[in-house]
Design a protein around this motif. Structure first.
Motif, PDB file in Angstrom:
ATOM      1  N   PRO A 364       0.837  -1.201   0.000  1.00  0.00           N
ATOM      2  CA  PRO A 364       0.000   0.000   0.000  1.00  0.00           C
ATOM      3  C   PRO A 364       0.874   1.253   0.000  1.00  0.00           C
ATOM      4  N   VAL A 365       0.342   2.331  -0.591  1.00  0.00           N
ATOM      5  CA  VAL A 365       1.085   3.590  -0.673  1.00  0.00           C
ATOM      6  C   VAL A 365       0.189   4.741  -0.240  1.00  0.00           C
ATOM      7  N   ALA A 366       0.677   5.539   0.715  1.00  0.00           N
ATOM      8  CA  ALA A 366       0.052   6.811   1.066  1.00  0.00           C
ATOM      9  C   ALA A 366       0.851   7.917   0.386  1.00  0.00           C
ATOM     10  N   ASN A 367       0.145   8.894  -0.163  1.00  0.00           N
ATOM     11  CA  ASN A 367       0.816   9.975  -0.884  1.00  0.00           C
ATOM     12  C   ASN A 367       0.230  11.305  -0.443  1.00  0.00           C
ATOM     13  N   ILE A 368       1.095  12.284  -0.175  1.00  0.00           N
ATOM     14  CA  ILE A 368       0.662  13.619   0.181  1.00  0.00           C
ATOM     15  C   ILE A 368       1.418  14.616  -0.682  1.00  0.00           C
TER      16      ILE A 368
END
Length: 375
Positions: A364-368
């Motif tokens: 999974p990848v969180a991106n901001i």
């Protein structure tokens, strides 16, 4: 006053993105320095160990490259544009944070002390097993230990960060194009450059009654390529029983490095809605990624000396000798992610935007991201 506060919040998020990315780069640099000790085990065993140790780095970084393309489902209007900096943070699954060294089919390596479980590059910050390098002693004819090293620790946190700079401009027929670009940048002796290209196309125009649908439908494609290199430092071992024929040429080891090339391709089907302040979207898609690692330069390894003679006191007849390995590492990784689902948002704060997304897949990848945008 409200606008000033919004700008301060955006700048704070921007600084947070950069801090997270650079912290990951600095930590990765230290881990790769430690991993250089693995090269003492020789070409085949070093490739086998590094394949396991670096697997979450390759998978996580590939997932990062395929994230952050999107902050709204609707393409930008003609000559509308968006410029943003983002940070993707891939989450390493539990099963890829460590591995069992006893299950690997080594030629010359054996675990001689410590636990059987070794940490990967993004595993726990705990000491790994001691690995002994063995060979046949030509004097005794027996298999004996030549040298040993301790497997490097993990970073202590299971996250693989990657920064990204991206510009997007709207063109004709409800289509926008995106460019990712970073010239060669050096941080902590790590040199990195990046290029990518993406396109997003609106689908409402091709559907009967699409213009009155309450949501925006689109398709998006993106490709990213990254190149990086960073130095190793593996020096010859020293000892009264070791002969170093390269002692007069220490510069031989100066060009040690690890060269990395990573690429990622993704395609997504999106649905979303733009509101006055916030835009939300979701979608499904696929992705592929790959990474190659090579090690230019020469590396010293300690082996038994064929000319060993205990009755001779000269250096050349000591029990062990330093040999030279040239370009020993040649690894290829294919990313573990394939099908994924995603959701995200974009907040408009005057011309400033704050965006975030989460991609659900094996990694999974969180991106901001933070940027400026004009429609």
């Amino acid at each position: 006053m409200k606008t000033v506060l919004q700008i301060k919040k955006s700048l704070f998020l921007f600084a947070t993105c950069i801090f997270i990315s650079l912290a990951g780069v600095n930590t990765a640099s230290a881990q790769f320095d430690d991993a250089g000790e693995i090269l003492r085990s020789g070409t085949n065993d070093a490739n086998l160990l590094l394949q396991e140790y670096l697997k979450p780095f390759a998978n996580g970084f590939g997932a990062d490259l395929n994230s952050g393309w999107i902050n709204t489902a609707k393409p930008y209007g003609t000559l509308g544009f968006d410029l943003r900096i983002s940070a993707g943070i891939a989450i390493v699954p539990t099963g890829d944070r460590s591995f069992n060294v006893d299950e690997l089919n080594f030629e010359n390596l054996e675990r001689v002390d410590g636990p059987f479980e070794a940490q990967t590059a993004f595993g726990e910050d705990v000491q790994g097993p001691e690995m002994g390098v063995f060979g046949t002693n030509p004097f005794t004819g027996l298999r004996e230990e030549i040298t040993r090293f301790t497997m490097p620790e993990g970073t202590g946190y299971p996250y693989v960060p990657a920064p990204m700079i991206q510009g997007t401009v709207g063109i004709i027929k409800d289509t926008d194009i995106s460019i990712r670009y970073m010239p060669t940048v050096t941080v902590e002796d790590i040199n990195t450059s990046l290029f990518g290209f993406g396109v997003k196309h609106g689908l409402n125009q091709w559907l009967p009654g699409g213009s009155v649908l309450p949501v925006d439908l689109s398709v998006q494609l993106g490709y990213t390529n990254l190149n990086s290199d960073f130095g190793f430092e593996v020096n010859p071992e020293e000892g009264q029983d070791i002969y170093n024929p390269y002692a007069g040429n220490p510069s031989l080891w100066d060009d040690q490095a690890l060269e990395l090339e990573a690429s990622g391709f993704t395609g997504n089907l999106l649905v979303g809605k733009n509101l006055p302040i916030i835009s939300v979207y979701g979608g499904i898609g696929f992705q592929t990624s790959s990474m190659t690692l090579k090690s230019p330069g020469s590396y010293p390894v300690t082996v038994f000396n064929e000319d060993f003679n205990p009755a001779d006191s000269s250096e050349e007849t000591r029990e062990k000798i330093i040999e030279r390995l040239d370009e020993p590492i040649d690894l290829s990784f294919d990313g573990s992610n394939s099908i994924h689902a995603m959701a995200g948002f974009r907040l408009r704060l005057a011309i400033l935007t704050v965006s975030g997304s989460y991609t659900l897949s094996n990694y999974p990848v969180a991106n901001i991201g933070v940027g400026i945008s004009f429609r």
